[in-house]
Write a protein that holds these residues in place. Structure first.
Motif, PDB file in Angstrom:
ATOM      1  N   VAL A   1      15.130   8.633  10.499  1.00 34.34           N
ATOM      2  CA  VAL A   1      14.410   7.692   9.635  1.00 34.34           C
ATOM      3  C   VAL A   1      15.221   6.416   9.455  1.00 34.34           C
ATOM      4  O   VAL A   1      14.691   5.294   9.546  1.00 34.34           O
ATOM      5  CB  VAL A   1      14.103   8.335   8.264  1.00 34.34           C
ATOM      6  N   LEU A   2      16.527   6.583   9.223  1.00 33.61           N
ATOM      7  CA  LEU A   2      17.391   5.414   9.046  1.00 33.61           C
ATOM      8  C   LEU A   2      17.380   4.524  10.286  1.00 33.61           C
ATOM      9  O   LEU A   2      17.386   3.294  10.178  1.00 33.61           O
ATOM     10  CB  LEU A   2      18.819   5.858   8.736  1.00 33.61           C
ATOM     11  N   LYS A   3      17.362   5.136  11.445  1.00 30.77           N
ATOM     12  CA  LYS A   3      17.356   4.343  12.680  1.00 30.77           C
ATOM     13  C   LYS A   3      16.094   3.489  12.790  1.00 30.77           C
ATOM     14  O   LYS A   3      16.121   2.381  13.337  1.00 30.77           O
ATOM     15  CB  LYS A   3      17.465   5.252  13.907  1.00 30.77           C
ATOM     16  N   ARG A   4      14.994   4.009  12.253  1.00 34.78           N
ATOM     17  CA  ARG A   4      13.741   3.258  12.306  1.00 34.78           C
ATOM     18  C   ARG A   4      13.739   2.060  11.358  1.00 34.78           C
ATOM     19  O   ARG A   4      13.144   1.031  11.655  1.00 34.78           O
ATOM     20  CB  ARG A   4      12.564   4.183  11.944  1.00 34.78           C
ATOM     21  N   ILE A   5      14.393   2.215  10.216  1.00 34.76           N
ATOM     22  CA  ILE A   5      14.235   1.194   9.176  1.00 34.76           C
ATOM     23  C   ILE A   5      15.409   0.226   9.064  1.00 34.76           C
ATOM     24  O   ILE A   5      15.247  -0.867   8.529  1.00 34.76           O
ATOM     25  CB  ILE A   5      13.975   1.848   7.797  1.00 34.76           C
ATOM     26  N   LEU A   6      16.573   0.615   9.573  1.00 38.21           N
ATOM     27  CA  LEU A   6      17.745  -0.252   9.444  1.00 38.21           C
ATOM     28  C   LEU A   6      17.877  -1.189  10.640  1.00 38.21           C
ATOM     29  O   LEU A   6      17.464  -0.842  11.753  1.00 38.21           O
ATOM     30  CB  LEU A   6      19.018   0.593   9.333  1.00 38.21           C
TER      31      LEU A   6
ATOM     32  N   TYR B   1      22.877   0.234  11.681  1.00 34.41           N
ATOM     33  CA  TYR B   1      22.846   1.648  12.057  1.00 34.41           C
ATOM     34  C   TYR B   1      24.025   1.982  12.961  1.00 34.41           C
ATOM     35  O   TYR B   1      24.655   3.042  12.821  1.00 34.41           O
ATOM     36  CB  TYR B   1      21.532   1.966  12.767  1.00 34.41           C
TER      37      TYR B   1
END
Length: 267
Positions: free
Chosen positions: A247-252, A257
């Motif tokens: 999820v972090l990879k999608r939004i940051l 990241y």
């Protein structure tokens, strides 16, 4: 009749746990191994198969069909780990890992599809990895093989829609299995510019596997997928932070990241 399930790499680790669990649910399970004679006490039949050898794939599928007359579910679980700085991993080992983790599953899929089309039904579950959603330092080749399998599944699914054959990915995080023992580890070379950081990262990776989750979680997740009428394209199974990392990879932003990953690996 009971559903017939073929699990590649079903003699140990996640594959074994999945097979044993599915048996308790009434499925007829067949597993595979390059050396089935080493598993005489397996709770389900273990058939000879090396995913890098097409003839063994053909023979394995023929054996299952002769015994059970159908294959309802294929679980592409066989795979191999590989670690090392990409610069220092021999080309032959990179190619071998792609043969096992990418081309092997594709060839097993090709072998079962004619049967599934003739049945007008079937489910193919590709076991990938959370590592396939990101390029991890010193695991770059492994990430690439699993990421490639994730993507080709998306294309395969659409091509199979007209045949009533479903396909999905299940990406596990770290589980307590023997995968670390079977990995190819590029040696930590004395004169390597990566010596210190790679050595530390290698220990961290092995510790994560040793402290991993119970493989039964994967078994329960796969059972639910099989029982689902229309499976999703992607599933993730593992510790919360491992799944949240996707999820972090999608939004940051990419560089943010990247800094998080580098801090995790103390780089």
């Amino acid at each position: 009749m009971s559903k017939v399930v073929l699990i590649t790499g079903g003699s140990s680790g996640i594959g074994k746990s999945v097979g044993e669990f599915l048996q308790t649910k009434g499925y007829k399970v067949y597993g595979t191994s390059r050396n089935p004679q080493n598993y005489p006490k397996s709770q389900f039949p273990i058939i000879a198969l090396d995913v890098t050898q097409p003839e063994t794939i053909k023979d394995c599928v023929a054996t299952v069909l002769k015994d059970a007359s159908k294959i309802d579910v294929l679980i592409n679980n066989a795979g191999a780990g590989i670690t090392g700085p990409v610069e220092e991993i021999p080309d032959a080992e990179i190619k071998r890992n792609f043969e096992t983790n990418f081309f092997g599953p594709i060839n097993v899929i090709k072998a079962v599809l004619p049967t599934m089309r003739s049945q007008n039904s079937g489910l193919i579950i590709n076991v990938t990895s959370i590592a396939g959603y990101m390029g991890l330092p010193y695991r770059g080749v492994y990430s690439a093989t699993k990421g490639a399998l994730e993507l080709i599944t998306e294309a395969f699914r659409m091509e199979l829609k007209g045949f009533n054959v479903e396909m999905t990915n299940v990406a596990p995080g770290d589980f307590a299995t023997n995968i670390a023992a079977g990995r190819y580890h590029a040696p930590v070379l004395k004169d390597s510019p990566y010596k210190e950081k790679y050595g530390e990262a290698l220990k961290t990776m092995n510790d994560h596997v040793d402290d991993g989750s119970d493989p039964k979680q994967m078994a329960e997740a796969i059972y639910k997928i099989i029982e689902t009428k229309k499976p999703k394209i992607h599933y993730k199974v593992g510790a919360f932070m491992q799944k949240f990392s996707i999820v972090l990879k999608r939004i940051l932003p990419d560089k943010v990241y990247e800094k998080i990953l580098m801090k995790h690996y103390d780089m």
